[in-house]
Design a protein around this motif. Sequence first.
Motif, mmCIF file in Angstrom:
data_model
loop_
_atom_site.group_PDB
_atom_site.id
_atom_site.type_symbol
_atom_site.label_atom_id
_atom_site.label_comp_id
_atom_site.label_asym_id
_atom_site.label_seq_id
_atom_site.Cartn_x
_atom_site.Cartn_y
_atom_site.Cartn_z
ATOM 1 N N TRP A 9 3.333 27.234 -2.377
ATOM 2 C CA TRP A 9 4.258 25.820 -2.919
ATOM 3 C C TRP A 9 5.752 27.031 -2.089
ATOM 4 C CZ3 TRP A 9 2.305 21.383 -1.557
ATOM 5 C CH2 TRP A 9 1.637 20.954 -2.382
ATOM 6 N N ARG A 10 5.991 27.702 -2.353
ATOM 7 C CA ARG A 10 7.611 28.473 -1.682
ATOM 8 C C ARG A 10 7.212 29.269 -0.252
ATOM 9 N NH1 ARG A 10 7.514 30.684 -7.026
ATOM 10 N NH2 ARG A 10 9.015 30.143 -8.535
ATOM 11 N N GLU A 11 5.949 29.633 0.045
ATOM 12 C CA GLU A 11 5.668 29.776 1.795
ATOM 13 C C GLU A 11 5.552 28.413 2.351
ATOM 14 O OE1 GLU A 11 4.319 31.217 -0.737
ATOM 15 O OE2 GLU A 11 5.310 33.449 -0.678
ATOM 16 N N HIS A 12 4.757 27.887 2.243
ATOM 17 C CA HIS A 12 4.342 26.239 2.850
ATOM 18 C C HIS A 12 4.545 25.061 1.792
ATOM 19 C CE1 HIS A 12 1.711 29.023 4.450
ATOM 20 N NE2 HIS A 12 1.081 29.807 3.489
ATOM 21 N N PRO A 13 6.127 24.539 1.967
ATOM 22 C CA PRO A 13 6.799 23.493 1.061
ATOM 23 C C PRO A 13 5.808 22.501 1.052
ATOM 24 C CG PRO A 13 8.393 24.836 2.515
ATOM 25 C CD PRO A 13 7.330 25.633 2.383
ATOM 26 N N PRO A 14 6.100 21.055 1.083
ATOM 27 C CA PRO A 14 5.208 20.089 1.283
ATOM 28 C C PRO A 14 6.210 19.292 2.679
ATOM 29 C CG PRO A 14 5.747 20.152 -1.049
ATOM 30 C CD PRO A 14 5.904 21.360 -0.505
ATOM 31 N N ALA A 15 7.116 19.754 2.822
ATOM 32 C CA ALA A 15 7.738 19.381 3.919
ATOM 33 C C ALA A 15 7.601 19.721 5.107
ATOM 34 C CB ALA A 15 10.092 20.142 3.788
ATOM 35 N N ASP A 34 -0.876 10.804 1.052
ATOM 36 C CA ASP A 34 -0.561 11.681 1.467
ATOM 37 C C ASP A 34 0.042 13.257 0.928
ATOM 38 O OD1 ASP A 34 1.245 13.097 3.237
ATOM 39 O OD2 ASP A 34 2.594 12.683 1.904
ATOM 40 N N ASN A 35 0.460 12.879 -0.918
ATOM 41 C CA ASN A 35 -0.086 14.430 -1.608
ATOM 42 C C ASN A 35 -1.064 15.047 -1.979
ATOM 43 O OD1 ASN A 35 2.376 13.887 -2.700
ATOM 44 N ND2 ASN A 35 2.356 12.312 -4.058
ATOM 45 N N SER A 87 0.670 -1.307 0.068
ATOM 46 C CA SER A 87 -0.811 -0.095 -0.062
ATOM 47 C C SER A 87 0.855 1.647 0.079
ATOM 48 C CB SER A 87 -0.827 0.143 1.188
ATOM 49 O OG SER A 87 0.008 -0.474 2.661
ATOM 50 N N LYS A 88 2.094 1.081 -0.245
ATOM 51 C CA LYS A 88 3.075 2.445 -0.006
ATOM 52 C C LYS A 88 2.537 3.386 -0.837
ATOM 53 C CE LYS A 88 8.116 3.821 -0.369
ATOM 54 N NZ LYS A 88 9.144 2.946 -0.270
ATOM 55 N N GLN A 89 2.056 3.004 -2.386
ATOM 56 C CA GLN A 89 1.865 4.236 -3.270
ATOM 57 C C GLN A 89 0.588 4.721 -2.995
ATOM 58 O OE1 GLN A 89 1.867 1.931 -7.434
ATOM 59 N NE2 GLN A 89 1.517 4.232 -8.070
ATOM 60 N N ASN A 96 -4.099 20.404 -0.965
ATOM 61 C CA ASN A 96 -5.144 20.217 0.097
ATOM 62 C C ASN A 96 -5.086 21.438 1.107
ATOM 63 O OD1 ASN A 96 -7.746 20.142 -2.498
ATOM 64 N ND2 ASN A 96 -7.047 17.915 -1.799
ATOM 65 N N LEU A 97 -4.633 21.037 1.899
ATOM 66 C CA LEU A 97 -4.229 21.759 2.576
ATOM 67 C C LEU A 97 -3.657 23.203 2.946
ATOM 68 C CD1 LEU A 97 -3.784 19.434 5.814
ATOM 69 C CD2 LEU A 97 -5.825 20.989 5.854
ATOM 70 N N THR A 98 -2.697 23.018 1.752
ATOM 71 C CA THR A 98 -1.800 24.271 1.242
ATOM 72 C C THR A 98 -2.797 24.817 0.758
ATOM 73 O OG1 THR A 98 -0.014 23.023 0.840
ATOM 74 C CG2 THR A 98 -0.247 25.084 0.242
ATOM 75 N N ILE A 99 -3.793 24.514 -0.211
ATOM 76 C CA ILE A 99 -5.021 25.570 -0.620
ATOM 77 C C ILE A 99 -5.639 26.594 -0.342
ATOM 78 C CG2 ILE A 99 -6.691 25.601 -2.354
ATOM 79 C CD1 ILE A 99 -3.616 25.218 -4.097
#
Length: 62
Positions: A56-62, A34-35, A26-28, A40-43
């Motif tokens: 993505w610059r102000e709120h990168p996925p990391a 996760d993506n 189930s890794k994929q 959606n949280l970034t948006i």
Amino acid sequence: MKLSEVVEKLNPILRGWANYFKSGNSKQHFKSIDNYVTYNLTIMLRKKYKKPGKGWREHPPA
């Protein structure tokens, strides 16, 4: 709705999915979930602070 409220509601759901689907290959699927959540949280953060773009610059996925 505040971001902390969204996270509080979303975490048990994601944890439940992870526990249910953790056996097998189930890794994929976890990576795609996760993506999706990160995107959606970034948006949501961008809309909250009324800033244009994806953020993505102000709120990168990391």
